[in-house]
Scaffold this motif. Structure first.
Motif, PDB file in Angstrom:
ATOM      1  N   TYR A 134       0.836  -1.208   0.000  1.00 16.70           N
ATOM      2  CA  TYR A 134       0.000   0.000   0.000  1.00 16.70           C
ATOM      3  C   TYR A 134       0.869   1.255   0.000  1.00 16.70           C
ATOM      4  CZ  TYR A 134      -3.569   3.369   1.221  1.00 16.70           C
ATOM      5  OH  TYR A 134      -4.399   4.448   1.210  1.00 16.70           O
ATOM      6  N   VAL A 135       1.932   1.243   0.790  1.00 18.56           N
ATOM      7  CA  VAL A 135       2.829   2.400   0.842  1.00 18.56           C
ATOM      8  C   VAL A 135       3.477   2.633  -0.525  1.00 18.56           C
ATOM      9  CG1 VAL A 135       5.059   3.170   1.784  1.00 18.56           C
ATOM     10  CG2 VAL A 135       3.266   2.358   3.318  1.00 18.56           C
ATOM     11  N   LEU A 136       3.918   1.572  -1.158  1.00 17.94           N
ATOM     12  CA  LEU A 136       4.526   1.722  -2.486  1.00 17.94           C
ATOM     13  C   LEU A 136       3.519   2.262  -3.497  1.00 17.94           C
ATOM     14  CD1 LEU A 136       6.693  -1.519  -2.634  1.00 17.94           C
ATOM     15  CD2 LEU A 136       7.488   0.835  -2.326  1.00 17.94           C
ATOM     16  N   LEU A 137       2.319   1.726  -3.478  1.00 22.28           N
ATOM     17  CA  LEU A 137       1.281   2.197  -4.399  1.00 22.28           C
ATOM     18  C   LEU A 137       0.902   3.652  -4.109  1.00 22.28           C
ATOM     19  CD1 LEU A 137      -0.662   1.489  -6.697  1.00 22.28           C
ATOM     20  CD2 LEU A 137      -2.274   0.698  -4.962  1.00 22.28           C
ATOM     21  N   ALA A 138       0.755   3.993  -2.838  1.00 19.37           N
ATOM     22  CA  ALA A 138       0.413   5.372  -2.473  1.00 19.37           C
ATOM     23  C   ALA A 138       1.544   6.328  -2.864  1.00 19.37           C
ATOM     24  CB  ALA A 138       0.129   5.468  -0.979  1.00 19.37           C
ATOM     25  N   GLY A 139       2.779   5.880  -2.741  1.00 19.97           N
ATOM     26  CA  GLY A 139       3.906   6.717  -3.155  1.00 19.97           C
ATOM     27  C   GLY A 139       3.914   6.968  -4.652  1.00 19.97           C
ATOM     28  N   VAL A 140       3.599   5.936  -5.426  1.00 19.81           N
ATOM     29  CA  VAL A 140       3.530   6.091  -6.880  1.00 19.81           C
ATOM     30  C   VAL A 140       2.413   7.057  -7.259  1.00 19.81           C
ATOM     31  CG1 VAL A 140       2.951   4.856  -9.016  1.00 19.81           C
ATOM     32  CG2 VAL A 140       4.594   3.873  -7.416  1.00 19.81           C
ATOM     33  N   ARG A 141       1.309   6.997  -6.543  1.00 10.26           N
ATOM     34  CA  ARG A 141       0.184   7.889  -6.835  1.00 10.26           C
ATOM     35  C   ARG A 141       0.507   9.353  -6.545  1.00 10.26           C
ATOM     36  NH1 ARG A 141      -4.752   4.287  -4.406  1.00 10.26           N
ATOM     37  NH2 ARG A 141      -4.871   2.835  -6.146  1.00 10.26           N
ATOM     38  N   LEU A 142       1.526   9.596  -5.751  1.00  5.08           N
ATOM     39  CA  LEU A 142       1.920  10.982  -5.451  1.00  5.08           C
ATOM     40  C   LEU A 142       2.810  11.584  -6.532  1.00  5.08           C
ATOM     41  CD1 LEU A 142       2.608  11.059  -1.622  1.00  5.08           C
ATOM     42  CD2 LEU A 142       0.892  12.338  -2.886  1.00  5.08           C
ATOM     43  N   VAL A 143       3.349  10.745  -7.401  1.00  2.07           N
ATOM     44  CA  VAL A 143       4.197  11.248  -8.470  1.00  2.07           C
ATOM     45  C   VAL A 143       3.357  12.146  -9.370  1.00  2.07           C
ATOM     46  CG1 VAL A 143       5.585  10.590 -10.476  1.00  2.07           C
ATOM     47  CG2 VAL A 143       5.701   9.241  -8.379  1.00  2.07           C
ATOM     48  N   LEU A 173      -2.740  16.037  -0.961  1.00  2.00           N
ATOM     49  CA  LEU A 173      -2.541  16.050   0.486  1.00  2.00           C
ATOM     50  C   LEU A 173      -3.252  14.876   1.139  1.00  2.00           C
ATOM     51  CD1 LEU A 173      -2.780  19.856   1.366  1.00  2.00           C
ATOM     52  CD2 LEU A 173      -0.751  18.414   1.226  1.00  2.00           C
ATOM     53  N   ALA A 174      -4.413  14.525   0.642  1.00  2.00           N
ATOM     54  CA  ALA A 174      -5.108  13.343   1.158  1.00  2.00           C
ATOM     55  C   ALA A 174      -4.287  12.086   0.879  1.00  2.00           C
ATOM     56  CB  ALA A 174      -6.493  13.236   0.541  1.00  2.00           C
ATOM     57  N   ARG A 175      -3.690  12.009  -0.304  1.00  3.19           N
ATOM     58  CA  ARG A 175      -2.838  10.849  -0.630  1.00  3.19           C
ATOM     59  C   ARG A 175      -1.607  10.809   0.258  1.00  3.19           C
ATOM     60  NH1 ARG A 175      -3.482  12.540  -6.363  1.00  3.19           N
ATOM     61  NH2 ARG A 175      -5.435  11.584  -7.007  1.00  3.19           N
ATOM     62  N   ALA A 176      -1.010  11.984   0.524  1.00  4.74           N
ATOM     63  CA  ALA A 176       0.152  12.038   1.410  1.00  4.74           C
ATOM     64  C   ALA A 176      -0.237  11.617   2.823  1.00  4.74           C
ATOM     65  CB  ALA A 176       0.745  13.442   1.407  1.00  4.74           C
ATOM     66  N   CYS A 177      -1.430  11.980   3.238  1.00  7.08           N
ATOM     67  CA  CYS A 177      -1.955  11.577   4.551  1.00  7.08           C
ATOM     68  C   CYS A 177      -2.052  10.052   4.617  1.00  7.08           C
ATOM     69  CB  CYS A 177      -3.319  12.237   4.735  1.00  7.08           C
ATOM     70  SG  CYS A 177      -4.272  11.691   6.135  1.00  7.08           S
ATOM     71  N   ARG A 178      -2.619   9.453   3.589  1.00  4.06           N
ATOM     72  CA  ARG A 178      -2.754   7.989   3.555  1.00  4.06           C
ATOM     73  C   ARG A 178      -1.381   7.313   3.499  1.00  4.06           C
ATOM     74  NH1 ARG A 178      -7.155   9.305  -0.540  1.00  4.06           N
ATOM     75  NH2 ARG A 178      -8.988   9.479   0.800  1.00  4.06           N
ATOM     76  N   LEU A 179      -0.463   7.902   2.756  1.00  4.66           N
ATOM     77  CA  LEU A 179       0.893   7.357   2.678  1.00  4.66           C
ATOM     78  C   LEU A 179       1.558   7.383   4.045  1.00  4.66           C
ATOM     79  CD1 LEU A 179       3.389   6.403   1.047  1.00  4.66           C
ATOM     80  CD2 LEU A 179       3.914   8.806   0.662  1.00  4.66           C
ATOM     81  N   SER A 180       1.443   8.492   4.763  1.00  5.82           N
ATOM     82  CA  SER A 180       2.090   8.584   6.072  1.00  5.82           C
ATOM     83  C   SER A 180       1.479   7.593   7.059  1.00  5.82           C
ATOM     84  CB  SER A 180       2.034  10.011   6.609  1.00  5.82           C
ATOM     85  OG  SER A 180       0.706  10.392   6.862  1.00  5.82           O
ATOM     86  N   MET A 181       0.164   7.398   7.003  1.00  2.42           N
ATOM     87  CA  MET A 181      -0.446   6.414   7.901  1.00  2.42           C
ATOM     88  C   MET A 181      -0.042   4.997   7.529  1.00  2.42           C
ATOM     89  SD  MET A 181      -4.118   7.756   9.167  1.00  2.42           S
ATOM     90  CE  MET A 181      -4.894   7.822   7.580  1.00  2.42           C
ATOM     91  N   GLY A 182       0.119   4.725   6.243  1.00  2.00           N
ATOM     92  CA  GLY A 182       0.593   3.407   5.831  1.00  2.00           C
ATOM     93  C   GLY A 182       2.008   3.147   6.322  1.00  2.00           C
ATOM     94  N   MET A 183       2.874   4.149   6.226  1.00  2.00           N
ATOM     95  CA  MET A 183       4.237   4.003   6.729  1.00  2.00           C
ATOM     96  C   MET A 183       4.243   3.800   8.241  1.00  2.00           C
ATOM     97  SD  MET A 183       6.519   6.605   4.391  1.00  2.00           S
ATOM     98  CE  MET A 183       5.772   8.070   5.062  1.00  2.00           C
ATOM     99  N   ALA A 184       3.381   4.535   8.937  1.00  2.00           N
ATOM    100  CA  ALA A 184       3.295   4.373  10.391  1.00  2.00           C
ATOM    101  C   ALA A 184       2.808   2.970  10.748  1.00  2.00           C
ATOM    102  CB  ALA A 184       2.364   5.428  10.971  1.00  2.00           C
TER     103      ALA A 184
END
Length: 192
Positions: A134-143, A173-184
């Motif tokens: 999920y973190v990898l996918l969310a990171g790609v979506r931020l590109v 910003l919503a995607r970055a929020c989801r990415l940070s929660m996935g990393m946590a």
């Protein structure tokens, strides 16, 4: 969820800020978006509380079952909401992971004080794989993607003005929020 104090406080700060931002996102958008933001705020604040270093605060014995009940209810809500969108399935997995971590912490008081690892290794590994993916996918979506010529921007797509969207309405910003929660979540599962 109690590792070294410095990384624990960084995790608390990341999750609390993410939860606060998700609360602000609840003020705008469509009903479904507000509901998703509310679920993400609950996850952010719940993860922040779970990540507080044990040297500072060791929750009473009743806290872990209470967390399990709260996140179990959030999981049932996500299951009900999944009828309208696949993103709620991610909320269901996240709530399930929080219930799992709460149950492990309730059953292993030595772990709450810095003892050895506990939990079901296969389940922990499966959750780690899911959230790492999920973190990898969310990171790609931020590109950033090049804007399509003549698209008119976010305001025109909603039928409103072409002015800039408010900072609470920005999808990145919503995607970055989801990415940070996935990393946590990955960090918390690693300490389990």
């Amino acid at each position: 969820m109690h590792g070294p104090a410095s990384s624990g406080w960084l995790l608390v700060a990341l999750c609390a800020v993410t939860g606060a931002y998700c609360l602000l996102r609840m003020r705008g958008g469509a009903e479904g978006e507000r509901g998703a933001a509310g679920g993400e705020a609950l996850m952010g604040f719940g993860m922040a509380v779970m990540a507080v270093p044990a040297a500072v605060f060791t929750p009473p014995a009743w806290a872990w079952p209470a967390y399990a009940v709260v996140f179990g209810a959030a999981g049932l809500h996500a299951l009900w909401a999944a009828r309208s969108g696949a993103h709620h399935l991610h909320h269901l997995v996240g709530a399930g992971a929080m219930v799992y971590m709460s149950v492990v912490m309730a059953g292993s008081p030595a772990h709450a004080h810095g003892g050895g690892g506990s939990g079901v290794p296969l389940l922990t590994g499966a959750l780690l794989l899911y959230f790492a993916g999920y973190v990898l996918l969310a990171g790609v979506r931020l590109v950033p993607v090049a804007a399509v010529a003549g698209s008119g921007g976010a305001g025109a797509a909603r039928g409103g003005s072409t002015g800039a969207a408010g900072w609470g309405d920005r999808p990145e910003l919503a995607r970055a929020c989801r990415l940070s929660m996935g990393m946590a979540m990955v960090a918390m599962l690693l300490t389990l």
